[in-house]
Design a protein around this motif. Structure first.
Motif, mmCIF file in Angstrom:
data_model
loop_
_atom_site.group_PDB
_atom_site.id
_atom_site.type_symbol
_atom_site.label_atom_id
_atom_site.label_comp_id
_atom_site.label_asym_id
_atom_site.label_seq_id
_atom_site.Cartn_x
_atom_site.Cartn_y
_atom_site.Cartn_z
ATOM 1 N N PRO A 106 -0.422 15.817 -38.761
ATOM 2 C CA PRO A 106 0.455 16.411 -39.785
ATOM 3 C C PRO A 106 -0.253 17.413 -40.692
ATOM 4 O O PRO A 106 0.376 17.985 -41.588
ATOM 5 N N GLU A 107 -1.526 17.679 -40.469
ATOM 6 C CA GLU A 107 -2.299 18.485 -41.408
ATOM 7 C C GLU A 107 -1.772 19.899 -41.573
ATOM 8 O O GLU A 107 -1.761 20.438 -42.690
ATOM 9 N N GLN A 108 -1.343 20.521 -40.493
ATOM 10 C CA GLN A 108 -0.972 21.933 -40.541
ATOM 11 C C GLN A 108 0.536 22.144 -40.402
ATOM 12 O O GLN A 108 0.972 23.176 -39.893
ATOM 13 N N ARG A 109 1.313 21.218 -40.848
ATOM 14 C CA ARG A 109 2.766 21.346 -40.687
ATOM 15 C C ARG A 109 3.286 22.447 -41.607
ATOM 16 O O ARG A 109 3.360 22.281 -42.818
ATOM 17 N N LEU A 110 3.652 23.574 -41.015
ATOM 18 C CA LEU A 110 4.100 24.728 -41.795
ATOM 19 C C LEU A 110 5.557 25.084 -41.537
ATOM 20 O O LEU A 110 6.130 25.885 -42.289
ATOM 21 N N MET A 111 6.139 24.549 -40.490
ATOM 22 C CA MET A 111 7.510 24.910 -40.130
ATOM 23 C C MET A 111 8.082 23.829 -39.221
ATOM 24 O O MET A 111 7.372 22.880 -38.837
ATOM 25 N N ALA A 112 9.355 23.982 -38.886
ATOM 26 C CA ALA A 112 9.971 23.053 -37.938
ATOM 27 C C ALA A 112 9.336 23.253 -36.559
ATOM 28 O O ALA A 112 9.040 24.375 -36.153
ATOM 29 N N MET A 113 9.120 22.148 -35.863
ATOM 30 C CA MET A 113 8.500 22.202 -34.547
ATOM 31 C C MET A 113 9.560 22.214 -33.443
ATOM 32 O O MET A 113 10.546 21.474 -33.525
ATOM 33 N N ASP A 114 9.363 23.033 -32.432
ATOM 34 C CA ASP A 114 10.200 22.960 -31.232
ATOM 35 C C ASP A 114 9.802 21.760 -30.381
ATOM 36 O O ASP A 114 10.654 21.049 -29.831
ATOM 37 N N TYR A 115 8.490 21.561 -30.268
ATOM 38 C CA TYR A 115 7.976 20.444 -29.477
ATOM 39 C C TYR A 115 6.762 19.851 -30.185
ATOM 40 O O TYR A 115 6.077 20.533 -30.964
ATOM 41 N N ALA A 116 6.505 18.607 -29.883
ATOM 42 C CA ALA A 116 5.276 17.956 -30.336
ATOM 43 C C ALA A 116 4.654 17.251 -29.142
ATOM 44 O O ALA A 116 5.360 16.780 -28.245
ATOM 45 N N VAL A 117 3.346 17.207 -29.138
ATOM 46 C CA VAL A 117 2.602 16.617 -28.017
ATOM 47 C C VAL A 117 1.695 15.513 -28.543
ATOM 48 O O VAL A 117 1.017 15.688 -29.566
ATOM 49 N N GLU A 118 1.699 14.403 -27.843
ATOM 50 C CA GLU A 118 0.800 13.301 -28.176
ATOM 51 C C GLU A 118 0.004 12.941 -26.927
ATOM 52 O O GLU A 118 0.567 12.837 -25.832
ATOM 53 N N ILE A 119 -1.291 12.737 -27.101
ATOM 54 C CA ILE A 119 -2.183 12.466 -25.962
ATOM 55 C C ILE A 119 -3.007 11.221 -26.252
ATOM 56 O O ILE A 119 -3.551 11.068 -27.357
ATOM 57 N N ALA A 120 -3.099 10.353 -25.261
ATOM 58 C CA ALA A 120 -3.997 9.201 -25.323
ATOM 59 C C ALA A 120 -5.036 9.366 -24.224
ATOM 60 O O ALA A 120 -4.684 9.456 -23.042
ATOM 61 N N ILE A 121 -6.298 9.439 -24.593
ATOM 62 C CA ILE A 121 -7.381 9.588 -23.622
ATOM 63 C C ILE A 121 -7.972 8.216 -23.336
ATOM 64 O O ILE A 121 -8.514 7.555 -24.230
ATOM 65 N N GLU A 122 -7.855 7.795 -22.096
ATOM 66 C CA GLU A 122 -8.330 6.472 -21.687
ATOM 67 C C GLU A 122 -9.726 6.521 -21.075
ATOM 68 O O GLU A 122 -10.471 5.534 -21.120
ATOM 69 N N ARG A 123 -10.079 7.669 -20.516
ATOM 70 C CA ARG A 123 -11.401 7.834 -19.903
ATOM 71 C C ARG A 123 -11.771 9.305 -19.950
ATOM 72 O O ARG A 123 -10.971 10.158 -19.572
ATOM 73 N N PHE A 124 -12.972 9.597 -20.421
ATOM 74 C CA PHE A 124 -13.425 10.985 -20.493
ATOM 75 C C PHE A 124 -14.949 10.941 -20.474
ATOM 76 O O PHE A 124 -15.582 10.791 -21.516
ATOM 77 N N GLU A 125 -15.512 11.052 -19.281
ATOM 78 C CA GLU A 125 -16.935 10.783 -19.168
ATOM 79 C C GLU A 125 -17.564 11.578 -18.028
ATOM 80 O O GLU A 125 -16.876 12.057 -17.121
ATOM 81 N N ILE A 126 -18.868 11.693 -18.104
ATOM 82 C CA ILE A 126 -19.667 12.260 -17.031
ATOM 83 C C ILE A 126 -20.021 11.122 -16.082
ATOM 84 O O ILE A 126 -20.489 10.070 -16.516
ATOM 85 N N VAL A 127 -19.785 11.336 -14.802
ATOM 86 C CA VAL A 127 -20.142 10.341 -13.794
ATOM 87 C C VAL A 127 -21.357 10.878 -13.053
ATOM 88 O O VAL A 127 -21.272 11.874 -12.336
ATOM 89 N N ALA A 128 -22.501 10.222 -13.249
ATOM 90 C CA ALA A 128 -23.745 10.699 -12.676
ATOM 91 C C ALA A 128 -23.778 10.444 -11.184
ATOM 92 O O ALA A 128 -23.032 9.616 -10.653
ATOM 93 N N GLY A 129 -24.686 11.158 -10.493
ATOM 94 C CA GLY A 129 -24.860 10.981 -9.059
ATOM 95 C C GLY A 129 -25.387 9.600 -8.731
ATOM 96 O O GLY A 129 -25.809 8.849 -9.613
ATOM 97 N N PRO A 130 -25.411 9.227 -7.459
ATOM 98 C CA PRO A 130 -25.759 7.861 -7.064
ATOM 99 C C PRO A 130 -27.169 7.449 -7.428
ATOM 100 O O PRO A 130 -27.450 6.272 -7.573
ATOM 101 N N GLU A 131 -28.094 8.401 -7.608
ATOM 102 C CA GLU A 131 -29.474 8.048 -7.940
ATOM 103 C C GLU A 131 -29.779 8.211 -9.428
ATOM 104 O O GLU A 131 -30.911 8.046 -9.855
ATOM 105 N N ALA A 132 -28.761 8.530 -10.210
ATOM 106 C CA ALA A 132 -29.019 8.867 -11.608
ATOM 107 C C ALA A 132 -29.289 7.636 -12.450
ATOM 108 O O ALA A 132 -28.665 6.609 -12.302
ATOM 109 N N VAL A 133 -30.265 7.781 -13.333
ATOM 110 C CA VAL A 133 -30.551 6.757 -14.334
ATOM 111 C C VAL A 133 -30.873 7.477 -15.624
ATOM 112 O O VAL A 133 -31.189 8.660 -15.635
ATOM 113 N N LEU A 134 -30.800 6.748 -16.752
ATOM 114 C CA LEU A 134 -31.196 7.337 -18.019
ATOM 115 C C LEU A 134 -32.548 6.769 -18.433
ATOM 116 O O LEU A 134 -32.757 5.565 -18.384
ATOM 117 N N ALA A 135 -33.427 7.640 -18.813
ATOM 118 C CA ALA A 135 -34.739 7.195 -19.257
ATOM 119 C C ALA A 135 -34.746 6.985 -20.765
ATOM 120 O O ALA A 135 -33.909 7.506 -21.488
#
Length: 215
Positions: free
Chosen positions: A107-136
């Motif tokens: 609601p921060e930038q509500r300046l006028m009547a909206m034609d449409y509104a969009v709502e998004i739920a992100i369930e997964r958003f990640e980098i999938v490393a290769g099969p030999e990848a590890v983190l040091a």
């Protein structure tokens, strides 16, 4: 002799203490790299706050190293909260794709009547490393094996809902799954570019639905 040994150890500790640590690097998602569509639309769209899976709500960038194991880099951080960035990038993408400069963060930038509104739920958003990848170093940096591992990809799984008008009548809700291959070599610049591209795909799905309803 004992005194000499103590002095030698002290000297080594002093040198180790003076060794500069690896600096923390900060990354940001970016909108679509394309000119506006050319249309001059008065379409007004609002983008609601994004629902973000709690495991992603952190400053360190998340990497899936194995099917049931994730690591969080301590040296590669988001410049600001991931949900904040994603919402702003999606809003910018929608404006470019639909040819309108009237896309607002609600609601921060509500300046006028909206034609449409969009709502998004992100369930997964990640980098999938290769099969030999590890983190040091406890997730501080990717090892050499990880840097050379093939088939890194970014996975974005989300659900979006399109509302009509200020009454927020639900027009459609749909899942979205995007998989983007990471460029080689898979540096963090390439990984974040792939994450941005995944958001472009999500934005296109929403823009296509809105455009179809405007015809």
């Amino acid at each position: 002799m004992r005194r000499l040994l103590i002095l030698s150890i002290a000297a080594m500790l002093a040198v180790a203490g003076c060794t500069p640590a690896d600096p923390v690097r900060f990354f940001a998602l970016t909108p679509i790299d394309a000119p506006p569509s050319g249309d001059d639309s008065d379409l007004a769209i609002g983008v609601l706050p994004i629902g973000l899976a709690s495991y992603l709500d952190r400053s360190g960038i998340v990497i899936r190293t194995r099917p049931n194991e994730l690591a969080i880099s301590s040296l590669h951080n988001w410049i600001e909260p991931l949900d904040t960035q994603a919402r702003r990038v999606v809003a910018r993408n929608l404006g470019l794709l639909l040819g309108t400069d009237q896309v607002f963060l609600l609601p921060e930038q509500r300046l006028m009547a909206m034609d449409y509104a969009v709502e998004i739920a992100i369930e997964r958003f990640e980098i999938v490393a290769g099969p030999e990848a590890v983190l040091a170093s406890g997730g501080a940096a990717l090892s050499a094996a990880a840097a050379e591992a093939p088939s890194e990809e970014v996975v974005l799984e989300a659900r979006w809902t399109l509302f009509e008008g200020d009454e927020r009548t639900v027009l459609r809700t749909a899942p979205s799954r995007r998989v983007v291959l990471v460029g080689s070599p898979p540096t963090f610049e390439q990984r974040i570019a792939a994450m941005s591209e995944a958001l472009v795909g999500l934005s296109r799905s929403i823009a296509t639905e809105i455009a179809a309803r405007r015809q």
